[in-house]
Motif scaffolding. Structure first.
Motif, PDB file in Angstrom:
ATOM      1  N   SER A 173      -0.309  14.730  -1.728  1.00 38.09           N
ATOM      2  CA  SER A 173       0.186  13.861  -2.807  1.00 38.09           C
ATOM      3  C   SER A 173       1.642  13.478  -2.589  1.00 38.09           C
ATOM      4  O   SER A 173       2.039  12.352  -2.900  1.00 38.09           O
ATOM      5  CB  SER A 173       0.013  14.549  -4.164  1.00 38.09           C
ATOM      6  OG  SER A 173       0.927  15.612  -4.341  1.00 38.09           O
TER       7      SER A 173
ATOM      8  N   ALA B 220       2.872   9.619  -2.204  1.00 44.91           N
ATOM      9  CA  ALA B 220       3.794   9.086  -3.211  1.00 44.91           C
ATOM     10  C   ALA B 220       4.862   8.208  -2.586  1.00 44.91           C
ATOM     11  O   ALA B 220       5.294   7.219  -3.187  1.00 44.91           O
ATOM     12  CB  ALA B 220       4.445  10.243  -3.980  1.00 44.91           C
TER      13      ALA B 220
ATOM     14  N   PHE C 156       4.262   4.290  -1.968  1.00 45.73           N
ATOM     15  CA  PHE C 156       4.600   3.402  -3.089  1.00 45.73           C
ATOM     16  C   PHE C 156       6.111   3.238  -3.212  1.00 45.73           C
ATOM     17  O   PHE C 156       6.609   2.125  -3.430  1.00 45.73           O
ATOM     18  CB  PHE C 156       4.030   3.965  -4.385  1.00 45.73           C
ATOM     19  CG  PHE C 156       4.283   3.097  -5.584  1.00 45.73           C
ATOM     20  CD1 PHE C 156       3.488   1.985  -5.836  1.00 45.73           C
ATOM     21  CD2 PHE C 156       5.319   3.385  -6.461  1.00 45.73           C
ATOM     22  CE1 PHE C 156       3.728   1.174  -6.942  1.00 45.73           C
ATOM     23  CE2 PHE C 156       5.567   2.586  -7.567  1.00 45.73           C
ATOM     24  CZ  PHE C 156       4.774   1.479  -7.806  1.00 45.73           C
TER      25      PHE C 156
ATOM     26  N   LEU D 101      -4.893   9.340  -9.302  1.00 44.93           N
ATOM     27  CA  LEU D 101      -4.069   8.893  -8.173  1.00 44.93           C
ATOM     28  C   LEU D 101      -4.904   8.110  -7.163  1.00 44.93           C
ATOM     29  O   LEU D 101      -4.443   7.096  -6.616  1.00 44.93           O
ATOM     30  CB  LEU D 101      -3.406  10.102  -7.500  1.00 44.93           C
ATOM     31  CG  LEU D 101      -2.274  10.777  -8.275  1.00 44.93           C
ATOM     32  CD1 LEU D 101      -1.805  12.043  -7.553  1.00 44.93           C
ATOM     33  CD2 LEU D 101      -1.105   9.825  -8.463  1.00 44.93           C
TER      34      LEU D 101
ATOM     35  N   ALA E 179      -5.556   4.667  -8.616  1.00 51.22           N
ATOM     36  CA  ALA E 179      -4.349   3.835  -8.538  1.00 51.22           C
ATOM     37  C   ALA E 179      -4.113   3.344  -7.122  1.00 51.22           C
ATOM     38  O   ALA E 179      -3.740   2.179  -6.900  1.00 51.22           O
ATOM     39  CB  ALA E 179      -3.138   4.636  -9.032  1.00 51.22           C
ATOM     40  N   GLU E 180      -4.348   4.225  -6.135  1.00 56.48           N
ATOM     41  CA  GLU E 180      -4.130   3.840  -4.736  1.00 56.48           C
ATOM     42  C   GLU E 180      -5.124   2.769  -4.305  1.00 56.48           C
ATOM     43  O   GLU E 180      -4.778   1.839  -3.560  1.00 56.48           O
ATOM     44  CB  GLU E 180      -4.245   5.068  -3.837  1.00 56.48           C
ATOM     45  CG  GLU E 180      -3.367   5.020  -2.613  1.00 56.48           C
ATOM     46  CD  GLU E 180      -1.884   5.139  -2.940  1.00 56.48           C
ATOM     47  OE1 GLU E 180      -1.075   4.498  -2.219  1.00 56.48           O
ATOM     48  OE2 GLU E 180      -1.527   5.854  -3.887  1.00 56.48           O
TER      49      GLU E 180
ATOM     50  N   SER F  33       1.570   1.419 -11.796  1.00 60.31           N
ATOM     51  CA  SER F  33       2.702   2.358 -11.871  1.00 60.31           C
ATOM     52  C   SER F  33       2.475   3.376 -12.981  1.00 60.31           C
ATOM     53  O   SER F  33       2.776   4.571 -12.821  1.00 60.31           O
ATOM     54  CB  SER F  33       4.006   1.599 -12.130  1.00 60.31           C
ATOM     55  OG  SER F  33       4.322   0.731 -11.068  1.00 60.31           O
TER      56      SER F  33
ATOM     57  N   ILE G  60      -0.152   5.808 -11.781  1.00 59.09           N
ATOM     58  CA  ILE G  60       0.420   6.726 -10.798  1.00 59.09           C
ATOM     59  C   ILE G  60       1.246   7.801 -11.490  1.00 59.09           C
ATOM     60  O   ILE G  60       1.160   8.992 -11.161  1.00 59.09           O
ATOM     61  CB  ILE G  60       1.282   5.960  -9.773  1.00 59.09           C
ATOM     62  CG1 ILE G  60       0.390   5.130  -8.847  1.00 59.09           C
ATOM     63  CG2 ILE G  60       2.138   6.925  -8.957  1.00 59.09           C
ATOM     64  CD1 ILE G  60       1.160   4.189  -7.948  1.00 59.09           C
TER      65      ILE G  60
ATOM     66  N   THR H 181       0.225  11.637 -11.338  1.00 60.10           N
ATOM     67  CA  THR H 181       1.147  12.589 -10.710  1.00 60.10           C
ATOM     68  C   THR H 181       1.443  13.748 -11.646  1.00 60.10           C
ATOM     69  O   THR H 181       1.456  14.913 -11.233  1.00 60.10           O
ATOM     70  CB  THR H 181       2.447  11.876 -10.315  1.00 60.10           C
ATOM     71  OG1 THR H 181       2.158  10.839  -9.378  1.00 60.10           O
ATOM     72  CG2 THR H 181       3.425  12.856  -9.682  1.00 60.10           C
TER      73      THR H 181
ATOM     74  N   TYR I 170      -1.564   1.390   2.255  1.00 65.20           N
ATOM     75  CA  TYR I 170      -2.088   2.058   1.064  1.00 65.20           C
ATOM     76  C   TYR I 170      -3.471   2.664   1.312  1.00 65.20           C
ATOM     77  O   TYR I 170      -3.837   3.657   0.673  1.00 65.20           O
ATOM     78  CB  TYR I 170      -2.142   1.081  -0.111  1.00 65.20           C
ATOM     79  CG  TYR I 170      -0.801   0.829  -0.756  1.00 65.20           C
ATOM     80  CD1 TYR I 170       0.069   1.872  -1.027  1.00 65.20           C
ATOM     81  CD2 TYR I 170      -0.402  -0.464  -1.108  1.00 65.20           C
ATOM     82  CE1 TYR I 170       1.302   1.657  -1.629  1.00 65.20           C
ATOM     83  CE2 TYR I 170       0.827  -0.702  -1.710  1.00 65.20           C
ATOM     84  CZ  TYR I 170       1.674   0.363  -1.967  1.00 65.20           C
ATOM     85  OH  TYR I 170       2.891   0.130  -2.564  1.00 65.20           O
TER      86      TYR I 170
END
Length: 463
Positions: free
Chosen positions: A270, A274, A277, A334, A337-338, A357, A360, A364, A441
């Motif tokens: 992770s 991170a 981004f 996550l 979102a990715e 955002s 994410i 997180t 990504y």
């Protein structure tokens, strides 16, 4: 400790963590001003960044070991004092060697505090409140990771670059006063501390060579290969030294705990993802979408703003529900979102990126808070310093490796599409930038899926 003292101590730990993390990135925006003020090339100012990051990474496990032997709170107090002194030395700005010396002292102090912060929180909070406590500390960590360049730009707009270090002095003194008056007193060490010097030296070598490797990956292939070779040798030698040491920096038996090892590895994935981004979002906004700097800054502040609310809620969930299950929820968010970032094509912006955002930030928080809780609670009390230092070291290496992988996949894809080496986004075809972004990504998505698989393992679920 009273309840009030516990939360005051937690806020102090978080504030200092914030300063330490900010100081890792705040220099980047001040490079031109520092080079002009010190009358040196900008390339030499990179040493100011390198000595700090390498110093912290190379010494984290050493001070985690000393924290277990001498007392974590004692190490935190001395680390706070050293960091403040180092900030004062660097702020003088008389010459580059003095600034580098100050940064080295800062790194030593920062490493002492970072190595023991998680363990101190675990020591002073009851297990029923540990998730909430680590969730609050995560707020400061998240803000520190994102606030460095913006805070540096704000300072440089009104003051000289010296002020980047000045602000640490009153904050450091405040943290030191609270630590002396509120934190529990450290008991006298039961025996003379033992330092694993061979392990320390090999870890410093590994950290330095890894930094050189990541810094030269796209520009100097010979140095890249040499530094990669040295990094590999250093890791092998470190492993052998630890197996021979009476009191190793890293006792590999700690990885026999499935909750610890798999949670740590999932966190590493992770951390790497991170920074994809962090690196690519500003390029997407400013170069592809032609968003103004002001609006870009506002959009990028969405994640830390949401983190202020998401982390405490994640802490409450961690204390109320099975922690592995909460981690899985966070990792799924996550991954989703990715996937959204992979599919981003410039349409319906900035609403799409803003929404991702938020996802994410929530993901997180919901993943990292129970992860930190499991990492710290799954080992015996006498190994908490080692566990906390290992967790912090994982974040430091994840940050550097994430930046490297994001840069490599992004510019590598861009070079293939352009039919030539592309080391800048200036003048590139927007569609090529979007495609390169999707490839990068996608790599991050694969890392997160691996992380999800690790924590969905039956070994973790039944541990």
């Amino acid at each position: 400790m009273t309840v009030t003292h516990r939360w005051l101590a937690l806020s102090t730990l978080g504030l200092f963590f914030f300063m330490v993390i900010v100081d890792g990135s705040i220099i980047t925006i001040a490079v031109p001003a520092m080079a002009a003020g010190l009358h040196v090339p900008t390339s030499q100012i990179n040493l100011v960044i390198a000595i700090y990051l390498v110093g912290i990474s190379g010494l984290l496990l050493t001070f985690g070991q000393l924290g277990d032997q001498l007392g974590r709170i004692r190490l935190f107090k001395w680390g706070t004092l050293l960091f403040t002194i180092g900030s004062a030395l660097a702020s003088l700005g008389i010459s580059l060697p003095l600034v580098l010396g100050g940064r080295l002292v800062q790194a030593i102090g920062a490493s002492m505090t970072m190595a023991n912060s998680y363990a101190i929180v675990t020591d002073i909070f009851p297990m029923a409140f540990l998730g909430r406590a680590l969730g609050v500390e995560s707020i400061f960590i998240s803000l520190g990771a994102l606030a460095g360049p913006g805070l540096g730009g704000l300072i440089l707009a009104y003051l000289s670059w010296h002020a980047i270090f000045w602000i640490n002095i009153p904050l450091g003194l405040f943290c030191l006063i609270v630590a002396w008056r509120v934190f529990p007193a450290s008991s006298a060490p039961a025996q003379t501390p033992t330092i694993d010097w061979p392990g320390t030296l090999w870890l410093i070598t590994a950290a330095a060579s890894f930094y050189v490797f990541t810094s030269t990956l796209l520009t100097q292939p010979v140095i890249t290969l040499l530094s990669l070779g040295l990094f590999t040798v250093a890791l092998v030698q470190f492993s052998q030294a630890e197996r021979r040491a009476v009191k190793p920096l890293l006792d590999f038996a700690i990885f026999r705990h499935p909750l610890f090892s798999r949670s740590l590895l999932a966190s590493f994935m992770s951390f790497i993802a991170a920074y994809f981004f962090t690196l690519l979002a500003p390029i997407y906004l400013q170069v592809v979408l032609h968003t103004s700097s002001q609006l870009t800054g506002l959009i990028l502040m969405i994640a830390p703003a949401i983190a202020l609310v998401a982390n405490p809620i994640a802490g409450w969930l961690t204390d109320r529900y099975p922690q592995v299950r909460v981690m899985q929820w966070g990792m799924v968010l996550l991954v989703l979102a990715e996937i959204g970032l992979v599919l981003s094509n410039g349409q319906h912006e900035p609403w799409v990126l803003g929404s991702l955002s938020i996802l994410i930030s929530i993901g997180t928080a919901v993943f990292s808070t129970p992860s930190n809780t499991l990492i710290m609670s799954s080992v015996p009390a006498e190994q908490r310093g080692m566990a906390g230092a290992t967790n912090s070291l994982t974040r430091e290496f994840g940050m550097v490796l994430g930046t490297t992988l994001a840069t490599t996949t992004y510019y590598g894809s861009l070079s293939v599409l352009a039919g030539r080496a592309a080391l800048t986004v200036t003048g590139q075809v927007p569609q090529h930038l979007l495609h390169a972004q999707s490839v990068a990504y996608l790599a991050a998505t694969i890392l997160l899926v691996i992380g999800l698989w690790l924590i969905r393992s039956r070994k973790v679920m039944t541990a």
